[in-house]
Design a protein around this motif. Structure first.
Motif, PDB file in Angstrom:
ATOM      1  N   MET A 120       0.837  -1.066   0.008  1.00  0.00           N
ATOM      2  CA  MET A 120       0.121   0.012  -0.093  1.00  0.00           C
ATOM      3  C   MET A 120       0.962   1.268   0.044  1.00  0.00           C
ATOM      4  N   ALA A 121       1.914   1.325   0.658  1.00  0.00           N
ATOM      5  CA  ALA A 121       2.896   2.338   0.906  1.00  0.00           C
ATOM      6  C   ALA A 121       3.299   2.810  -0.453  1.00  0.00           C
ATOM      7  N   GLU A 122       3.729   1.637  -1.081  1.00  0.00           N
ATOM      8  CA  GLU A 122       4.534   1.845  -2.452  1.00  0.00           C
ATOM      9  C   GLU A 122       3.451   2.548  -3.250  1.00  0.00           C
ATOM     10  N   ALA A 123       1.952   1.993  -3.347  1.00  0.00           N
ATOM     11  CA  ALA A 123       1.157   2.730  -4.274  1.00  0.00           C
ATOM     12  C   ALA A 123       1.054   4.054  -3.883  1.00  0.00           C
ATOM     13  N   PHE A 124       0.807   4.368  -2.813  1.00  0.00           N
ATOM     14  CA  PHE A 124       0.715   5.820  -2.343  1.00  0.00           C
ATOM     15  C   PHE A 124       1.637   6.638  -2.621  1.00  0.00           C
ATOM     16  N   LEU A 125       2.921   6.210  -2.381  1.00  0.00           N
ATOM     17  CA  LEU A 125       4.233   7.198  -2.783  1.00  0.00           C
ATOM     18  C   LEU A 125       4.293   7.316  -4.201  1.00  0.00           C
ATOM     19  N   ARG A 126       4.335   6.367  -4.817  1.00  0.00           N
ATOM     20  CA  ARG A 126       4.170   6.304  -6.419  1.00  0.00           C
ATOM     21  C   ARG A 126       3.425   7.373  -6.842  1.00  0.00           C
ATOM     22  N   GLN A 127       2.201   7.215  -6.540  1.00  0.00           N
ATOM     23  CA  GLN A 127       1.052   7.935  -7.266  1.00  0.00           C
ATOM     24  C   GLN A 127       1.010   9.185  -6.843  1.00  0.00           C
ATOM     25  N   LEU A 128       1.156   9.611  -5.298  1.00  0.00           N
ATOM     26  CA  LEU A 128       1.036  11.025  -4.901  1.00  0.00           C
ATOM     27  C   LEU A 128       2.312  11.652  -5.399  1.00  0.00           C
ATOM     28  N   SER A 129       3.667  10.980  -5.509  1.00  0.00           N
ATOM     29  CA  SER A 129       4.612  11.644  -6.057  1.00  0.00           C
ATOM     30  C   SER A 129       4.470  11.660  -7.383  1.00  0.00           C
ATOM     31  N   GLN A 130       3.566  11.518  -8.233  1.00  0.00           N
ATOM     32  CA  GLN A 130       3.198  11.786  -9.612  1.00  0.00           C
ATOM     33  C   GLN A 130       4.476  10.932 -10.272  1.00  0.00           C
ATOM     34  N   GLY A 131       4.801   9.868 -10.062  1.00  0.00           N
ATOM     35  CA  GLY A 131       6.084   9.260 -10.640  1.00  0.00           C
ATOM     36  C   GLY A 131       7.210   9.944 -10.566  1.00  0.00           C
ATOM     37  N   GLN A 132       7.574  10.889  -9.698  1.00  0.00           N
ATOM     38  CA  GLN A 132       9.020  11.497  -9.306  1.00  0.00           C
ATOM     39  C   GLN A 132       9.812  10.849  -8.620  1.00  0.00           C
ATOM     40  N   ILE A 133       9.155   9.789  -7.699  1.00  0.00           N
ATOM     41  CA  ILE A 133      10.000   9.240  -6.886  1.00  0.00           C
ATOM     42  C   ILE A 133      10.009   7.492  -7.239  1.00  0.00           C
ATOM     43  N   GLU A 134      11.239   6.979  -7.544  1.00  0.00           N
ATOM     44  CA  GLU A 134      11.275   5.609  -7.851  1.00  0.00           C
ATOM     45  C   GLU A 134      11.096   4.824  -6.482  1.00  0.00           C
ATOM     46  N   VAL A 135       9.991   4.072  -6.297  1.00  0.00           N
ATOM     47  CA  VAL A 135       9.753   3.365  -5.190  1.00  0.00           C
ATOM     48  C   VAL A 135       9.675   1.978  -5.387  1.00  0.00           C
ATOM     49  N   PHE A 136      10.335   1.325  -4.362  1.00  0.00           N
ATOM     50  CA  PHE A 136      10.303  -0.254  -4.299  1.00  0.00           C
ATOM     51  C   PHE A 136       9.978  -0.574  -3.190  1.00  0.00           C
ATOM     52  N   SER A 137       8.841  -1.634  -2.914  1.00  0.00           N
ATOM     53  CA  SER A 137       8.594  -2.135  -1.741  1.00  0.00           C
ATOM     54  C   SER A 137       8.869  -3.836  -1.570  1.00  0.00           C
ATOM     55  N   ALA A 138       9.229  -4.373  -0.440  1.00  0.00           N
ATOM     56  CA  ALA A 138       9.581  -5.680  -0.347  1.00  0.00           C
ATOM     57  C   ALA A 138       9.331  -5.897   1.258  1.00  0.00           C
ATOM     58  N   GLY A 139       9.307  -7.205   1.305  1.00  0.00           N
ATOM     59  CA  GLY A 139       8.909  -7.817   2.787  1.00  0.00           C
ATOM     60  C   GLY A 139      10.005  -8.913   3.002  1.00  0.00           C
ATOM     61  N   SER A 140       9.943  -9.442   4.352  1.00  0.00           N
ATOM     62  CA  SER A 140      10.900 -10.616   4.925  1.00  0.00           C
ATOM     63  C   SER A 140      10.486 -11.877   4.208  1.00  0.00           C
ATOM     64  N   HIS A 141       9.027 -11.766   4.183  1.00  0.00           N
ATOM     65  CA  HIS A 141       8.257 -13.312   3.687  1.00  0.00           C
ATOM     66  C   HIS A 141       7.361 -12.672   3.025  1.00  0.00           C
ATOM     67  N   PRO A 142       7.581 -12.373   1.695  1.00  0.00           N
ATOM     68  CA  PRO A 142       6.496 -12.058   0.982  1.00  0.00           C
ATOM     69  C   PRO A 142       5.609 -13.345   0.343  1.00  0.00           C
ATOM     70  N   THR A 143       4.361 -13.041   0.130  1.00  0.00           N
ATOM     71  CA  THR A 143       3.395 -14.197  -0.337  1.00  0.00           C
ATOM     72  C   THR A 143       2.661 -13.365  -1.569  1.00  0.00           C
ATOM     73  N   GLN A 144       1.442 -12.702  -1.301  1.00  0.00           N
ATOM     74  CA  GLN A 144       0.804 -11.925  -2.677  1.00  0.00           C
ATOM     75  C   GLN A 144       0.145 -10.937  -2.178  1.00  0.00           C
ATOM     76  N   LEU A 145      -0.161 -10.052  -2.973  1.00  0.00           N
ATOM     77  CA  LEU A 145      -1.039  -8.946  -2.531  1.00  0.00           C
ATOM     78  C   LEU A 145      -2.309  -9.284  -1.922  1.00  0.00           C
ATOM     79  N   HIS A 146      -2.584  -8.553  -0.872  1.00  0.00           N
ATOM     80  CA  HIS A 146      -3.689  -9.206   0.219  1.00  0.00           C
ATOM     81  C   HIS A 146      -5.096  -8.329  -0.778  1.00  0.00           C
ATOM     82  N   PRO A 147      -6.016  -9.273  -1.057  1.00  0.00           N
ATOM     83  CA  PRO A 147      -7.000  -8.719  -1.550  1.00  0.00           C
ATOM     84  C   PRO A 147      -7.737  -7.444  -0.925  1.00  0.00           C
TER      85      PRO A 147
END
Length: 128
Positions: free
Chosen positions: A1-28
């Motif tokens: 969620m943070a990745e989407a907020f930052l990417r869209q609110l910065s209007q693409g001006q900030i390169e954003v990556f999100s990662a986790g320690s135990h990734p699974t899938q995007l939660h519905p």
């Protein structure tokens, strides 16, 4: 969620990556909460922090205490920030209660991301 907020609110001006320690899938429910807030998670996927070990970062923001504890040392010593937010995926209860947990976190994240963008804009003005 943070990745989407930052990417869209910065209007693409900030390169954003999100990662986790135990990734699974995007939660519905995360996707639903974001869509309700008018933000698109299209093209995002869960990634492991291991996928980003060689990537250069100016800032690293951890959003849960567990990730803060296991975040590896990254090259170039980026500025570290921590936003201690509960993991809404761990909330138990009815579907509505679980969805409300995602909505709460989404509201908290959007406020923090907007504040971060103001700070970054001020920082750029000072550097010039």
């Amino acid at each position: 969620m943070a990745e989407a907020f930052l990417r869209q609110l910065s209007q693409g001006q900030i390169e954003v990556f999100s990662a986790g320690s135990h990734p699974t899938q995007l939660h519905p429910l995360a996707q639903k909460a974001m869509a309700q807030a008018g933000f698109d998670m299209e093209g995002q996927r869960s990634k492991s922090i291991d996928e980003l070990k060689e990537q250069h970062f100016d800032y690293v923001i951890t959003v849960c205490d567990r990730m803060r504890e296991v975040c590896p040392t990254l090259p170039d010593q980026p500025e570290l920030m921590h936003w201690s937010l509960p993991d809404p995926a761990l909330v138990e209860g009815s579907h509505e209660e679980r969805y409300q947990a995602f909505e709460r976190i989404a509201r908290q994240l959007v406020v923090r991301v907007r504040y971060l963008l103001v700070l970054l804009a001020q920082e750029r003005l000072v550097e010039k």
